[in-house]
Design a protein around this motif. Sequence first.
Motif, PDB file in Angstrom:
ATOM      1  N   ALA A 189       0.820  -1.216   0.000  1.00  7.89           N
ATOM      2  CA  ALA A 189       0.000   0.000   0.000  1.00  7.89           C
ATOM      3  C   ALA A 189       0.851   1.263   0.000  1.00  7.89           C
ATOM      4  CB  ALA A 189      -0.934  -0.004   1.205  1.00  7.89           C
ATOM      5  N   ALA A 190       2.053   1.180   0.588  1.00  3.69           N
ATOM      6  CA  ALA A 190       2.906   2.369   0.705  1.00  3.69           C
ATOM      7  C   ALA A 190       3.778   2.603  -0.522  1.00  3.69           C
ATOM      8  CB  ALA A 190       3.797   2.244   1.946  1.00  3.69           C
ATOM      9  N   CYS A 191       3.842   1.641  -1.446  1.00  4.48           N
ATOM     10  CA  CYS A 191       4.631   1.850  -2.661  1.00  4.48           C
ATOM     11  C   CYS A 191       3.978   2.948  -3.496  1.00  4.48           C
ATOM     12  CB  CYS A 191       4.713   0.560  -3.477  1.00  4.48           C
ATOM     13  SG  CYS A 191       5.802  -0.698  -2.770  1.00  4.48           S
ATOM     14  N   PRO A 192       4.736   3.944  -3.940  1.00  3.60           N
ATOM     15  CA  PRO A 192       4.136   5.059  -4.697  1.00  3.60           C
ATOM     16  C   PRO A 192       3.551   4.605  -6.025  1.00  3.60           C
ATOM     17  CG  PRO A 192       6.541   5.156  -4.759  1.00  3.60           C
ATOM     18  CD  PRO A 192       6.192   4.093  -3.778  1.00  3.60           C
ATOM     19  N   ASP A 218       9.023  -1.854  -7.324  1.00 10.00           N
ATOM     20  CA  ASP A 218       9.252  -2.287  -5.950  1.00 10.00           C
ATOM     21  C   ASP A 218       8.171  -3.259  -5.495  1.00 10.00           C
ATOM     22  OD1 ASP A 218      11.355  -0.558  -6.069  1.00 10.00           O
ATOM     23  OD2 ASP A 218      10.597   0.846  -4.568  1.00 10.00           O
ATOM     24  N   ARG A 219       6.930  -2.949  -5.819  1.00 15.46           N
ATOM     25  CA  ARG A 219       5.812  -3.806  -5.439  1.00 15.46           C
ATOM     26  C   ARG A 219       5.973  -5.198  -6.076  1.00 15.46           C
ATOM     27  NH1 ARG A 219       2.298  -0.133  -6.503  1.00 15.46           N
ATOM     28  NH2 ARG A 219       1.215  -0.948  -8.324  1.00 15.46           N
ATOM     29  N   THR A 220       6.378  -5.215  -7.350  1.00 13.35           N
ATOM     30  CA  THR A 220       6.573  -6.480  -8.050  1.00 13.35           C
ATOM     31  C   THR A 220       7.703  -7.284  -7.424  1.00 13.35           C
ATOM     32  OG1 THR A 220       5.867  -5.410 -10.104  1.00 13.35           O
ATOM     33  CG2 THR A 220       6.980  -7.520 -10.311  1.00 13.35           C
ATOM     34  N   THR A 221       8.784  -6.611  -7.057  1.00 16.79           N
ATOM     35  CA  THR A 221       9.933  -7.284  -6.447  1.00 16.79           C
ATOM     36  C   THR A 221       9.544  -7.963  -5.139  1.00 16.79           C
ATOM     37  OG1 THR A 221      11.442  -5.654  -7.427  1.00 16.79           O
ATOM     38  CG2 THR A 221      12.283  -6.961  -5.581  1.00 16.79           C
ATOM     39  N   VAL A 277       6.904   0.199   8.869  1.00 18.65           N
ATOM     40  CA  VAL A 277       6.869  -1.052   9.632  1.00 18.65           C
ATOM     41  C   VAL A 277       8.019  -1.019  10.651  1.00 18.65           C
ATOM     42  CG1 VAL A 277       7.015  -3.563   9.496  1.00 18.65           C
ATOM     43  CG2 VAL A 277       5.903  -2.276   7.659  1.00 18.65           C
ATOM     44  N   PRO A 278       7.743  -1.297  11.932  1.00 24.35           N
ATOM     45  CA  PRO A 278       8.778  -1.182  12.961  1.00 24.35           C
ATOM     46  C   PRO A 278       9.770  -2.341  12.984  1.00 24.35           C
ATOM     47  CG  PRO A 278       6.742  -1.918  13.950  1.00 24.35           C
ATOM     48  CD  PRO A 278       6.435  -1.634  12.507  1.00 24.35           C
ATOM     49  N   ILE A 279       9.902  -3.054  11.907  1.00 20.25           N
ATOM     50  CA  ILE A 279      10.848  -4.158  11.782  1.00 20.25           C
ATOM     51  C   ILE A 279      11.719  -3.882  10.568  1.00 20.25           C
ATOM     52  CG2 ILE A 279      11.104  -6.642  11.366  1.00 20.25           C
ATOM     53  CD1 ILE A 279       8.298  -7.013  12.531  1.00 20.25           C
ATOM     54  N   ARG A 280      13.019  -4.086  10.712  1.00 21.02           N
ATOM     55  CA  ARG A 280      13.901  -3.882   9.564  1.00 21.02           C
ATOM     56  C   ARG A 280      13.999  -5.174   8.768  1.00 21.02           C
ATOM     57  NH1 ARG A 280      18.961  -4.147   7.416  1.00 21.02           N
ATOM     58  NH2 ARG A 280      19.692  -2.251   6.338  1.00 21.02           N
ATOM     59  N   PHE A 281      13.246  -5.232   7.678  1.00 15.56           N
ATOM     60  CA  PHE A 281      13.261  -6.421   6.845  1.00 15.56           C
ATOM     61  C   PHE A 281      14.522  -6.455   5.989  1.00 15.56           C
ATOM     62  CE2 PHE A 281       8.504  -5.945   7.230  1.00 15.56           C
ATOM     63  CZ  PHE A 281       8.347  -7.035   8.058  1.00 15.56           C
ATOM     64  N   ILE A 303      13.626  -4.361  -0.792  1.00 10.73           N
ATOM     65  CA  ILE A 303      12.765  -4.922   0.249  1.00 10.73           C
ATOM     66  C   ILE A 303      12.916  -4.151   1.556  1.00 10.73           C
ATOM     67  CG2 ILE A 303      12.386  -6.971   1.681  1.00 10.73           C
ATOM     68  CD1 ILE A 303      13.154  -8.626  -0.845  1.00 10.73           C
ATOM     69  N   THR A 304      14.157  -3.851   1.942  1.00  9.34           N
ATOM     70  CA  THR A 304      14.392  -3.097   3.175  1.00  9.34           C
ATOM     71  C   THR A 304      13.777  -1.704   3.091  1.00  9.34           C
ATOM     72  OG1 THR A 304      16.451  -4.302   3.605  1.00  9.34           O
ATOM     73  CG2 THR A 304      16.157  -2.192   4.725  1.00  9.34           C
ATOM     74  N   THR A 305      14.022  -1.015   1.987  1.00 12.82           N
ATOM     75  CA  THR A 305      13.507   0.347   1.804  1.00 12.82           C
ATOM     76  C   THR A 305      11.986   0.368   1.776  1.00 12.82           C
ATOM     77  OG1 THR A 305      15.502   0.933   0.560  1.00 12.82           O
ATOM     78  CG2 THR A 305      13.594   2.380   0.327  1.00 12.82           C
ATOM     79  N   ALA A 306      11.388  -0.640   1.137  1.00  9.83           N
ATOM     80  CA  ALA A 306       9.927  -0.700   1.073  1.00  9.83           C
ATOM     81  C   ALA A 306       9.320  -0.832   2.459  1.00  9.83           C
ATOM     82  CB  ALA A 306       9.497  -1.865   0.189  1.00  9.83           C
ATOM     83  N   GLY A 307       9.951  -1.614   3.321  1.00 13.31           N
ATOM     84  CA  GLY A 307       9.466  -1.749   4.690  1.00 13.31           C
ATOM     85  C   GLY A 307       9.596  -0.462   5.478  1.00 13.31           C
TER      86      GLY A 307
END
Length: 350
Positions: A165-168, A176-179, A288-292, A279-283
Amino acid sequence: MAEPVGRELVPAEFSAADLAPHPDDFGDALRSRLAAIDSASDSHAEDLRPHNTARGYASDWRTWQQFTAHAGIPVTAAGRGTLRGFVTWLWEEQRLAYATVDRKLSGVVVTLRREHQVPVTPEDTKAARRTLRDLQRRAAERGEVPRGRGKAPAMRIDALRAIVAACPDTLAGLRDRTTVLLGFAIAGRRHEVAALLVRDLVLEEGRGLVVDVRVSKTHPRVVAVPYGERKETCPVRTWLAWKDAAGLHDPGSPALRRMHRLGGVTRAGLSPQSVGTVITTAGQRAGVPIRFTGHSVRSGMLTEGRRAGKDRRALQAISGHADGSKVLDGYLQIADRWNDQDNGLAGIGL
């Protein structure tokens, strides 16, 4: 005319010994030729080895050279005592994490056997690993903080939805969403996702995508990805939208691409490191309070699949884990520990 010799048929003018001499009886010319074949085979095998694996072994060997220089012994002096000393040095002097020490031990043993023909026995390697486990146990008894980053946090479905939802609403956001969604759907490691080509994703109308995960450090596999229940988190619809928007017409080109600074699509594919960064940047973008990390989509898919009651074999078909994999067991335990059937405390009347 042929006549039987043992179980074989050989021409009468030759004996079985002529056709199958013992290696001790090989002439110098044949020995030289076989040595050249061995050398060429070693070079070819080295070329086929994944770059990251070769680079890791080289790093492990440099560490071994440092240890042997420190200990004043030859690099080929590999026995039970020296391997135990190596893991102890890495743990106590270099302060490395358990997984790093274990990996370096494996890399050194492989290099000693392959490159230096040193016959390191499995018993000696096991002895070194027992020493490493004892060192870890004693550190825990002393109250030391566990070393290393630990396992990658699993990207659960609620976090995945927030990230999508947060991907522009831009081409880069669609990439990014596809990845993230493709990585999750195939339980992909970073290098597996980065290596996907356009031709590796084939649409079966009405069913979904058939994804050929050709490049894998363990088991290449073909994953059937069905249409998702939600349009926004559907890997199939998202891939088709990205493919069309990015103009991915060449079947032999990378499925996931780098972007120009101005927002256009380049010809270059994402590197494994870039997949992890996406993936990290998208989180982070989703708050999200977790570093994926790059591995979070893999662990997340397996955790959520188990939580939903999926059979172990169904999960293995997606992840490529071998039967009886302890790594897969670790993922499944994360999901099972709160399950009424698998948690010994649940439902006993506490």
